[in-house]
Design an enzyme around this catalytic site. Structure first.
Site, PDB file in Angstrom:
ATOM      1  CD  GLU A 132     -10.203  24.204   3.132  1.00  0.00           C
ATOM      2  OE1 GLU A 132      -9.512  24.201   2.113  1.00  0.00           O
ATOM      3  OE2 GLU A 132     -10.848  23.220   3.521  1.00  0.00           O
ATOM      4  CB  CYS A 147     -13.416  21.634  12.267  1.00  0.00           C
ATOM      5  SG  CYS A 147     -11.652  21.387  12.314  1.00  0.00           S
ATOM      6  CB  CYS A 154       0.815  24.815  11.150  1.00  0.00           C
ATOM      7  SG  CYS A 154       1.266  24.287  12.821  1.00  0.00           S
ATOM      8  CB  CYS A 158       3.366  17.344  12.206  1.00  0.00           C
ATOM      9  SG  CYS A 158       3.216  18.159  13.806  1.00  0.00           S
ATOM     10  CB  CYS A 161       0.416  17.925   9.262  1.00  0.00           C
ATOM     11  SG  CYS A 161      -0.813  19.247   9.246  1.00  0.00           S
ATOM     12  CB  CYS A 384     -11.726  17.924  10.606  1.00  0.00           C
ATOM     13  SG  CYS A 384     -11.650  19.192  11.822  1.00  0.00           S
TER      14      CYS A 384
HETATM   15  N1  SAH Z   1      -2.201  21.774  15.429  1.00  0.00           N
HETATM   16  C1  SAH Z   1      -3.143  21.066  16.205  1.00  0.00           C
HETATM   17  C2  SAH Z   1      -4.549  21.102  15.674  1.00  0.00           C
HETATM   18  C3  SAH Z   1      -4.765  20.948  14.193  1.00  0.00           C
HETATM   19  S1  SAH Z   1      -4.464  19.416  13.435  1.00  0.00           S
HETATM   20  C4  SAH Z   1      -2.695  19.667  16.413  1.00  0.00           C
HETATM   21  O1  SAH Z   1      -1.754  19.244  15.769  1.00  0.00           O
HETATM   22  O2  SAH Z   1      -3.280  19.003  17.267  1.00  0.00           O
HETATM   23  C5  SAH Z   1      -5.867  18.400  13.854  1.00  0.00           C
HETATM   24  C6  SAH Z   1      -5.529  16.900  13.835  1.00  0.00           C
HETATM   25  O3  SAH Z   1      -5.364  16.381  12.505  1.00  0.00           O
HETATM   26  C7  SAH Z   1      -4.236  16.597  14.557  1.00  0.00           C
HETATM   27  O4  SAH Z   1      -4.381  15.484  15.381  1.00  0.00           O
HETATM   28  C8  SAH Z   1      -3.299  16.301  13.416  1.00  0.00           C
HETATM   29  O5  SAH Z   1      -2.209  15.549  13.819  1.00  0.00           O
HETATM   30  C9  SAH Z   1      -4.201  15.581  12.456  1.00  0.00           C
HETATM   31  N2  SAH Z   1      -3.675  15.496  11.087  1.00  0.00           N
HETATM   32  C10 SAH Z   1      -2.833  16.328  10.466  1.00  0.00           C
HETATM   33  N3  SAH Z   1      -2.565  15.907   9.215  1.00  0.00           N
HETATM   34  C11 SAH Z   1      -3.258  14.773   9.029  1.00  0.00           C
HETATM   35  C12 SAH Z   1      -3.397  13.850   7.937  1.00  0.00           C
HETATM   36  N4  SAH Z   1      -2.766  14.043   6.800  1.00  0.00           N
HETATM   37  N5  SAH Z   1      -4.200  12.786   8.104  1.00  0.00           N
HETATM   38  C13 SAH Z   1      -4.860  12.597   9.253  1.00  0.00           C
HETATM   39  N6  SAH Z   1      -4.769  13.421  10.323  1.00  0.00           N
HETATM   40  C14 SAH Z   1      -3.976  14.498  10.216  1.00  0.00           C
HETATM   41 FE1  SF4 Z   2       0.655  22.111  12.800  1.00  0.00          FE
HETATM   42 FE2  SF4 Z   2      -0.287  20.108  11.378  1.00  0.00          FE
HETATM   43 FE3  SF4 Z   2       1.462  19.637  13.312  1.00  0.00          FE
HETATM   44 FE4  SF4 Z   2      -1.050  20.393  13.953  1.00  0.00          FE
HETATM   45  S1  SF4 Z   2      -0.446  18.486  12.920  1.00  0.00           S
HETATM   46  S2  SF4 Z   2       0.884  21.169  14.836  1.00  0.00           S
HETATM   47  S3  SF4 Z   2      -1.479  21.785  12.230  1.00  0.00           S
HETATM   48  S4  SF4 Z   2       1.866  20.817  11.441  1.00  0.00           S
END
Ligand code: SAH
Ligand code: SF4
Length: 413
Positions: A132, A147, A154, A158, A161, A384
């Site tokens: 997306e 974005c 990924c 995390c 996420c 995003c």
């Molecule tokens: N992998 C990279 C970039 C993509 S994620 C990173 O982790 O920085 C972009 C942002 O969205 C990151 O700060 C991530 O921690 C946050 N994010 C992921 N899942 C989320 C969620 N469920 N609610 C709010 N923010 C989230």
């Molecule tokens: Fe990957 Fe989501 Fe962690 Fe970013 S926040 S590194 S997209 S698992």
């Protein structure tokens, strides 16, 4: 081409290291490139090539180096997708280019525009994989950020996420990364590239699906294309890359392209961070803070953004805010407090609005800018950073992909 034909190739190449933290993704999306070339009858996509590679490709046809700039401008400044439109080139050359090359875009499979102007696309690549891309306008709607995703899925898992729960992962190629921005510009008809002041699609945030620094070569190659003055010509200062903290590549990024840096911090201590972000076990906070401190060009005018997702009773106490302030002391930075966007099956809740405001106020009292990121595009699920919505359709396709790859639920932690 269906997922069925390609899924096993990707599944084979993803590997898991002993610590279970780093599952190295494909270093290049070779299989996807092969699929794309087959679909184009062996013609090569010119998008995503560096200037040197474009020069070499044209030299193979007997063309002189000065053609590189001409073709580059047509592709990246004017945004043309067919050689017939390249009116400054002779008819013969246009025909020759058409015989050997294509100018490809990801397909805008789904396009949805929210009431607040946020627009989301599901981009479909040549091998059928999807990611997306989201356009988020500023409040006054005269400019905004695109974005962009760097991977399908990924590998970093995390805990909060949704992207990290996807099993099939591959890197996006430089063509697919640049292509997302170009397809977004197509959607708004923003060609030729306007001057910086009048751009609607004025900024890029690498905050979509995937960890951009785990796809380092393709991401940096794409960024170099995006900033090239003869083409899209976006200023480095209008590009922000968000990383979960892949420390060695943060140093490389600073040296290679030095775009703005956002770091997904999300916790004030190693204890909490390791619990929610497994990568912290590999690159703990002291190392991460050192890399931030040493990121080239960081100053009060060009601060690091620390993203901080607000998780109820996990990282949102007054003590956490104070600890956070101690942790980042001396680093020119600002915070971006992100209300947690819950997804079906996630183990967390978003902090209450009162708590988030209190956290923001506390950080402000301690001398930090700490705005709360307001959810945008709620009506089209365009958050995003949590790009894959848990729609029925997607859950079905995930299940299908799992079955095709021979993966059962037990294989996934
Ligand atoms: N992998 C990279 C970039 C993509 S994620 C990173 O982790 O920085 C972009 C942002 O969205 C990151 O700060 C991530 O921690 C946050 N994010 C992921 N899942 C989320 C969620 N469920 N609610 C709010 N923010 C989230
Ligand atoms: Fe990957 Fe989501 Fe962690 Fe970013 S926040 S590194 S997209 S698992």
């Amino acid at each position: 081409m269906t997922d069925a034909a390609t899924a096993p190739a990707f599944a084979e190449t993803n590997s898991t290291t002993d610590d279970g933290i780093e599952k190295l993704p494909l270093q290049a999306s070779d299989a996807a490139t092969r699929v794309a070339a087959a679909a184009d009858h062996g013609k090569r996509d010119l998008i995503g090539l560096s200037r040197e590679e474009l020069g070499a490709a044209l030299a193979e046809l007997g063309e002189k180096p000065f053609r590189v700039k001409q073709v580059w401008q047509w592709i990246y400044n004017r945004g043309v997708t067919d050689f017939a439109s390249m009116s400054s080139l002779s008819k013969d050359l246009r025909a020759k280019l058409d015989e050997h090359f294509v100018i490809r875009r990801p397909v805008r499979q789904v396009e949805q525009t929210s009431e607040d102007g946020t627009r989301k696309w599901l981009m479909r690549f040549a091998d059928g994989k999807e990611a997306e891309t989201v356009y988020i306008p500023d409040m006054d709607q005269t400019r905004g950020s695109v974005c962009i995703s760097s991977q399908v899925g990924c590998t970093l898992t995390c805990k909060f996420c949704h992207t990290g729960t996807q099993l099939l992962v591959r890197n996006l190629s430089s063509a697919e990364i640049v292509g997302q921005f170009m397809a977004a510009r197509d959607s708004y008809g923003e060609w030729p590239s306007p001057t910086d002041e009048s751009r609607l699609l004025s900024n890029i945030v690498m905050m979509g699906m995937g960890e951009p620094l785990y796809n380092y070569d393709n991401v940096v190659k794409a960024l170099k294309i995006l900033v090239d003055g003869d083409g899209i010509a976006l200023s480095r200062r209008r590009i922000t890359l968000s990383t979960s903290g892949v420390v060695p590549e943060m140093y490389r990024l600073g040296a290679d392209i030095n775009v703005n840096l956002a770091v997904s911090l999300h916790a004030p201590t190693d204890e909490i961070r390791s619990r929610i972000m497994p990568i912290n076990k590999k690159y703990p906070l002291a190392e991460l803070m050192k890399a931030c401190r040493e990121y080239p060009g960081v100053s009060n005018a060009r601060r690091i953004t620390f993203e901080y997702v607000m998780l109820k009773d996990v990282n949102d106490s007054d003590a956490d805010a104070r600890e956070l302030a101690r942790l980042v002391k001396g680093i020119p930075c600002k915070f971006n407090l992100i209300p947690f966007n819950a997804w079906p099956g996630s183990a967390f809740e978003c902090s209450s609005w009162n708590r988030i405001h209190r956290f923001s106020d506390l950080l402000a009292d301690l001398g930090f800018t700490a705005p709360i990121r307001m959810p945008r595009g709620r009506d089209i699920l365009a958050a995003c950073g949590q790009l894959k919505s848990a729609s029925e359709r997607e859950r079905k396709s995930l299940l299908k992909a799992r079955l095709e790859a021979g993966i059962t639920d037990d294989d996934h932690d």
